[in-house]
Design an enzyme around this catalytic site. Structure first.
Site, PDB file in Angstrom:
ATOM      1  N   LEU A 189      16.981  -5.365  40.579  1.00 32.86           N
ATOM      2  CA  LEU A 189      16.083  -6.497  40.832  1.00 32.86           C
ATOM      3  C   LEU A 189      16.197  -7.591  39.772  1.00 32.86           C
ATOM      4  O   LEU A 189      15.567  -8.649  39.904  1.00 32.86           O
ATOM      5  CB  LEU A 189      14.620  -6.030  40.911  1.00 32.86           C
ATOM      6  CG  LEU A 189      14.144  -5.662  42.324  1.00 32.86           C
ATOM      7  CD1 LEU A 189      14.769  -4.350  42.774  1.00 32.86           C
ATOM      8  CD2 LEU A 189      12.629  -5.556  42.381  1.00 32.86           C
ATOM      9  N   SER A 233       6.967  21.889  20.768  1.00 32.08           N
ATOM     10  CA  SER A 233       8.054  22.720  21.303  1.00 32.08           C
ATOM     11  C   SER A 233       7.960  24.150  20.777  1.00 32.08           C
ATOM     12  O   SER A 233       8.237  25.104  21.502  1.00 32.08           O
ATOM     13  CB  SER A 233       9.410  22.109  20.915  1.00 32.08           C
ATOM     14  OG  SER A 233       9.580  20.869  21.556  1.00 32.08           O
ATOM     15  N   GLY A 289       5.259  25.397  36.540  1.00 36.70           N
ATOM     16  CA  GLY A 289       4.889  23.988  36.365  1.00 36.70           C
ATOM     17  C   GLY A 289       6.104  23.078  36.312  1.00 36.70           C
ATOM     18  O   GLY A 289       6.065  21.939  36.781  1.00 36.70           O
ATOM     19  N   ARG A 290       7.191  23.583  35.751  1.00 32.34           N
ATOM     20  CA  ARG A 290       8.389  22.734  35.622  1.00 32.34           C
ATOM     21  C   ARG A 290       8.959  22.357  36.988  1.00 32.34           C
ATOM     22  O   ARG A 290       9.576  21.296  37.135  1.00 32.34           O
ATOM     23  CB  ARG A 290       9.409  23.448  34.720  1.00 32.34           C
ATOM     24  CG  ARG A 290       8.955  23.406  33.266  1.00 32.34           C
ATOM     25  CD  ARG A 290       9.637  24.371  32.329  1.00 32.34           C
ATOM     26  NE  ARG A 290       8.998  24.299  31.015  1.00 32.34           N
ATOM     27  CZ  ARG A 290       9.157  25.199  30.035  1.00 32.34           C
ATOM     28  NH1 ARG A 290       9.943  26.236  30.215  1.00 32.34           N
ATOM     29  NH2 ARG A 290       8.530  25.040  28.881  1.00 32.34           N
ATOM     30  N   SER A 347      -0.454  23.030  23.576  1.00 31.50           N
ATOM     31  CA  SER A 347       0.068  22.272  22.440  1.00 31.50           C
ATOM     32  C   SER A 347      -1.015  21.956  21.424  1.00 31.50           C
ATOM     33  O   SER A 347      -2.195  21.849  21.752  1.00 31.50           O
ATOM     34  CB  SER A 347       0.693  20.955  22.925  1.00 31.50           C
ATOM     35  OG  SER A 347       1.699  21.218  23.862  1.00 31.50           O
ATOM     36  N   GLU A 348      -0.573  21.788  20.187  1.00 35.31           N
ATOM     37  CA  GLU A 348      -1.474  21.432  19.084  1.00 35.31           C
ATOM     38  C   GLU A 348      -0.784  20.374  18.237  1.00 35.31           C
ATOM     39  O   GLU A 348       0.428  20.154  18.392  1.00 35.31           O
ATOM     40  CB  GLU A 348      -1.770  22.683  18.243  1.00 35.31           C
ATOM     41  CG  GLU A 348      -2.477  23.763  19.051  1.00 35.31           C
ATOM     42  CD  GLU A 348      -2.830  24.998  18.231  1.00 35.31           C
ATOM     43  OE1 GLU A 348      -2.499  25.048  17.022  1.00 35.31           O
ATOM     44  OE2 GLU A 348      -3.446  25.910  18.815  1.00 35.31           O
ATOM     45  N   PRO A 349      -1.529  19.763  17.299  1.00 36.11           N
ATOM     46  CA  PRO A 349      -0.888  18.743  16.461  1.00 36.11           C
ATOM     47  C   PRO A 349       0.373  19.276  15.767  1.00 36.11           C
ATOM     48  O   PRO A 349       1.373  18.580  15.674  1.00 36.11           O
ATOM     49  CB  PRO A 349      -1.972  18.392  15.439  1.00 36.11           C
ATOM     50  CG  PRO A 349      -3.265  18.720  16.110  1.00 36.11           C
ATOM     51  CD  PRO A 349      -2.983  19.865  17.042  1.00 36.11           C
ATOM     52  N   GLU A 397       5.579  19.336  29.736  1.00 33.29           N
ATOM     53  CA  GLU A 397       5.826  20.731  30.137  1.00 33.29           C
ATOM     54  C   GLU A 397       7.158  21.243  29.597  1.00 33.29           C
ATOM     55  O   GLU A 397       7.904  21.949  30.272  1.00 33.29           O
ATOM     56  CB  GLU A 397       5.668  20.908  31.659  1.00 33.29           C
ATOM     57  CG  GLU A 397       4.246  20.562  32.080  1.00 33.29           C
ATOM     58  CD  GLU A 397       3.744  21.255  33.322  1.00 33.29           C
ATOM     59  OE1 GLU A 397       4.382  22.209  33.779  1.00 33.29           O
ATOM     60  OE2 GLU A 397       2.682  20.837  33.823  1.00 33.29           O
ATOM     61  N   ILE A 417      -3.773  16.985  25.985  1.00 33.73           N
ATOM     62  CA  ILE A 417      -4.384  17.724  27.085  1.00 33.73           C
ATOM     63  C   ILE A 417      -4.619  16.789  28.274  1.00 33.73           C
ATOM     64  O   ILE A 417      -5.535  15.943  28.251  1.00 33.73           O
ATOM     65  CB  ILE A 417      -5.701  18.405  26.647  1.00 33.73           C
ATOM     66  CG1 ILE A 417      -5.458  19.244  25.396  1.00 33.73           C
ATOM     67  CG2 ILE A 417      -6.268  19.248  27.794  1.00 33.73           C
ATOM     68  CD1 ILE A 417      -4.306  20.238  25.503  1.00 33.73           C
TER      69      ILE A 417
HETATM   70  N1  CAA Z   1       8.789  34.228  30.932  1.00 32.35           N
HETATM   71  C1  CAA Z   1       8.489  35.436  30.428  1.00 32.35           C
HETATM   72  N2  CAA Z   1       8.631  35.755  29.117  1.00 32.35           N
HETATM   73  C2  CAA Z   1       9.099  34.794  28.306  1.00 32.35           C
HETATM   74  C3  CAA Z   1       9.443  33.513  28.755  1.00 32.35           C
HETATM   75  C4  CAA Z   1       9.266  33.241  30.135  1.00 32.35           C
HETATM   76  N3  CAA Z   1       9.583  32.039  30.657  1.00 32.35           N
HETATM   77  N4  CAA Z   1       9.888  32.788  27.729  1.00 32.35           N
HETATM   78  C5  CAA Z   1       9.842  33.589  26.653  1.00 32.35           C
HETATM   79  N5  CAA Z   1       9.346  34.806  27.005  1.00 32.35           N
HETATM   80  C6  CAA Z   1       9.151  35.965  26.132  1.00 32.35           C
HETATM   81  C7  CAA Z   1      10.471  36.361  25.470  1.00 32.35           C
HETATM   82  O1  CAA Z   1      11.201  37.255  26.289  1.00 32.35           O
HETATM   83  C8  CAA Z   1      10.000  37.002  24.195  1.00 32.35           C
HETATM   84  O2  CAA Z   1       9.547  38.315  24.464  1.00 32.35           O
HETATM   85  P1  CAA Z   1      10.159  39.569  23.612  1.00 32.35           P
HETATM   86  O3  CAA Z   1       9.893  39.247  22.176  1.00 32.35           O
HETATM   87  O4  CAA Z   1       9.367  40.723  24.125  1.00 32.35           O
HETATM   88  O5  CAA Z   1      11.598  39.598  23.928  1.00 32.35           O
HETATM   89  C9  CAA Z   1       8.762  36.216  23.836  1.00 32.35           C
HETATM   90  O6  CAA Z   1       8.303  35.599  25.049  1.00 32.35           O
HETATM   91  C10 CAA Z   1       9.057  35.118  22.825  1.00 32.35           C
HETATM   92  O7  CAA Z   1      10.084  34.327  23.388  1.00 32.35           O
HETATM   93  P2  CAA Z   1      11.084  33.463  22.502  1.00 32.35           P
HETATM   94  O8  CAA Z   1      11.573  34.281  21.336  1.00 32.35           O
HETATM   95  O9  CAA Z   1      12.105  32.883  23.416  1.00 32.35           O
HETATM   96  O10 CAA Z   1      10.070  32.358  21.958  1.00 32.35           O
HETATM   97  P3  CAA Z   1      10.349  31.084  21.073  1.00 32.35           P
HETATM   98  O11 CAA Z   1       9.270  31.009  20.077  1.00 32.35           O
HETATM   99  O12 CAA Z   1      11.770  31.053  20.619  1.00 32.35           O
HETATM  100  O13 CAA Z   1      10.092  29.875  22.115  1.00 32.35           O
HETATM  101  C11 CAA Z   1      10.590  28.250  23.846  1.00 32.35           C
HETATM  102  C12 CAA Z   1      10.850  29.653  23.262  1.00 32.35           C
HETATM  103  C13 CAA Z   1      11.362  28.217  25.163  1.00 32.35           C
HETATM  104  C14 CAA Z   1      11.110  27.158  22.921  1.00 32.35           C
HETATM  105  C15 CAA Z   1       9.077  28.075  24.133  1.00 32.35           C
HETATM  106  O14 CAA Z   1       8.335  28.020  22.916  1.00 32.35           O
HETATM  107  C16 CAA Z   1       8.772  26.809  24.925  1.00 32.35           C
HETATM  108  O15 CAA Z   1       8.898  26.798  26.142  1.00 32.35           O
HETATM  109  N6  CAA Z   1       8.345  25.732  24.236  1.00 32.35           N
HETATM  110  C17 CAA Z   1       7.898  24.503  24.910  1.00 32.35           C
HETATM  111  C18 CAA Z   1       6.415  24.561  25.179  1.00 32.35           C
HETATM  112  C19 CAA Z   1       5.992  23.633  26.283  1.00 32.35           C
HETATM  113  O16 CAA Z   1       6.595  23.583  27.346  1.00 32.35           O
HETATM  114  N7  CAA Z   1       4.904  22.913  26.041  1.00 32.35           N
HETATM  115  C20 CAA Z   1       4.335  22.044  27.007  1.00 32.35           C
HETATM  116  C21 CAA Z   1       2.850  22.276  27.071  1.00 32.35           C
HETATM  117  S1  CAA Z   1       2.003  21.795  28.524  1.00 32.35           S
HETATM  118  C22 CAA Z   1       1.998  20.098  28.574  1.00 32.35           C
HETATM  119  O17 CAA Z   1       3.018  19.506  28.441  1.00 32.35           O
HETATM  120  C23 CAA Z   1       0.738  19.313  28.751  1.00 32.35           C
HETATM  121  C24 CAA Z   1      -0.099  19.539  29.927  1.00 32.35           C
HETATM  122  O18 CAA Z   1      -1.194  18.958  30.027  1.00 32.35           O
HETATM  123  C25 CAA Z   1       0.286  20.451  30.985  1.00 32.35           C
END
Ligand code: CAA
Length: 379
Positions: free
Chosen positions: A335, A130, A239-240, A124-126, A360, A155
């Site tokens: 409670l 999503s 992770g989910r 993630s970035e500023p 996540e 992070i």
């Molecule tokens: N597995 C494999 N491939 C995947 C995939 C997956 N789960 N999800 C997408 N892809 C592939 C797609 O098939 C696509 O490939 P093709 O172009 O070859 O078909 C490519 O990746 C792009 O996919 P999308 O078009 O679906 O991408 P999108 O830009 O529309 O985004 C989204 C989809 C589900 C919204 C995704 O951006 C997402 O999950 N966003 C949330 C991010 C997130 O969870 N952030 C949390 C960060 S971690 C955290 O919270 C902090 C920490 O400290 C851990």
């Protein structure tokens, strides 16, 4: 699937005992002081709890995500911040297991699996949460190195971790221009900014990460250029499951606390659990937890069988974390005024539960993942 083996039961009991011994004594004070103790994480590692699904060859227990979910639930019952620590430090491990090469695995996985090293994940970035595919941090190839520039947000373990999996742009716009890198702590040009002041999960540090001309060797790239989005999404799919397990632990701890109180607390000459309004509330909480646990274990089992699981992991993450929020809210209600005080753990669990609906991938993003999966089946 519906009962645990003797080995799984022994693992649950070991995780429970370790969490009670190591984490329970300071959980309240550390929440109030917003203090993360790396030594406590290392003690979880010494008990074998930081690399449950990592192959024995790379220093882990070589078990599955079902066992990993069981362990994380037990840790979360006591200290959700450390369940998240184990989960997040697991992201570099699952990433290297799936996409790394043997040199990278040998360098990082044994330490991470043993809990001697702490891992982190920087997507993630500023300006991109999503919409992860729009990230702007750059990695420019210069001979045998990459030069990284940009700012990462939210992070977990920022400034505490020993290694960061960092997603950065090596190509054009969108998901296909992203690559993944290992950035070790201490890399010149890597620094940390603001530590967030959060509603909950306060013992888990959430920190801004700054990359200013941070130069890393080309060997630190994970997989090929352009596959960083796939690396990130695959790690988050796994992770989910661990976030769902954390929410289960929070939910179960809240239900147990509210249930014990409702048995002991008398009003109008009877235990309040015997008032149907309270008894049914507790029953509904138990139903929600059991539903969410089955879905979480199904997602973990599918992953262990190497079957498609990302949509079920998204369902589990939604179900378990929505359950966490509603169960902790109802537990506070059982409670009454006591639930709202810091004398009981419920207000802390309720604050911790909230962020599980966000990290996540927000639960709205999970629904995007689920809806797109359904649409593919109906096309
Ligand atoms: N597995 C494999 N491939 C995947 C995939 C997956 N789960 N999800 C997408 N892809 C592939 C797609 O098939 C696509 O490939 P093709 O172009 O070859 O078909 C490519 O990746 C792009 O996919 P999308 O078009 O679906 O991408 P999108 O830009 O529309 O985004 C989204 C989809 C589900 C919204 C995704 O951006 C997402 O999950 N966003 C949330 C991010 C997130 O969870 N952030 C949390 C960060 S971690 C955290 O919270 C902090 C920490 O400290 C851990």
């Amino acid at each position: 699937m519906f009962t645990f083996s003797d080995d799984q039961q022994a693992l649950i009991e070991a995780a429970r005992a370790t969490a009670q011994a190591e984490l329970a004594p300071t959980v309240k004070a550390d929440d109030e002081a917003e203090l993360f103790r790396k030594d406590l994480f290392q003690r979880l590692g010494a008990a074998g709890l930081c690399g449950v699904p990592t192959a024995e060859q790379w220093g882990g227990l070589g078990l599955g995500y079902v066992e990993y979910a069981l362990v994380i639930e037990e840790i979360a019952k006591v200290a959700p911040a450390y369940a998240v620590a184990v989960a997040v430090s697991g992201l570099p491990q699952v990433t290297l297991a799936q996409f790394g090469n043997d040199e990278q695995r040998a360098r990082w996985m044994p330490g991470l699996a043993a809990g001697e090293l702490l891992g982190a994940f920087a997507l993630s970035e500023p300006g991109s949460g999503s919409d992860a595919g729009s990230l702007r941090t750059t990695a420019v190839r210069e001979g045998n190195t990459y030069r990284l520039n940009g700012t990462k947000f939210w992070i977990t373990h920022g400034g505490y971790a020993d290694v960061y999996v960092v997603m950065a742009r090596t190509g054009g716009p969108g998901p296909k221009g992203i690559s993944a890198f290992l950035v070790p702590a201490g890399t010149p040009g890597l620094s940390f900014g603001k530590k967030e002041e959060k509603m909950g999960l306060r013992a888990s540090p959430t920190v801004e990460m700054i990359l200013e001309d941070a130069v890393i060797p080309v060997e630190n790239r994970i997989g090929n250029e352009g596959n960083g989005f796939l690396v990130a999404m695959s790690a988050l799919d796994s992770g989910r499951i661990t976030i769902a397990a954390t929410a289960l632990g929070i939910s179960q701890a809240a239900l147990d606390c509210a249930g014990r109180y409702a048995v002991a607390r008398k009003q109008f000459d009877q235990a309040i659990i015997d008032f149907q309004a309270v008894g049914f509330m507790l029953a509904d909480m138990a139903v929600r937890i059991e539903q969410a646990r089955l879905l979480t274990h199904k997602a973990a089992w599918l992953k262990d069988q190497r079957m498609p699981f990302s949509h079920i992991a998204a369902m589990a993450k939604c179900a378990a974390t929505d359950c966490g929020m509603s169960v902790t809210t109802d537990a506070v209600q059982v409670l009454g005024g006591y639930g709202y005080t810091r004398e009981y753990p419920l207000e802390r669990l309720m604050r911790d539960a909230k962020v599980m609906q966000i990290v996540e991938g927000t639960n709205q993003v999970q629904r995007v993942v689920i809806a797109r999966h359904l649409k593919r089946g109906w096309d």
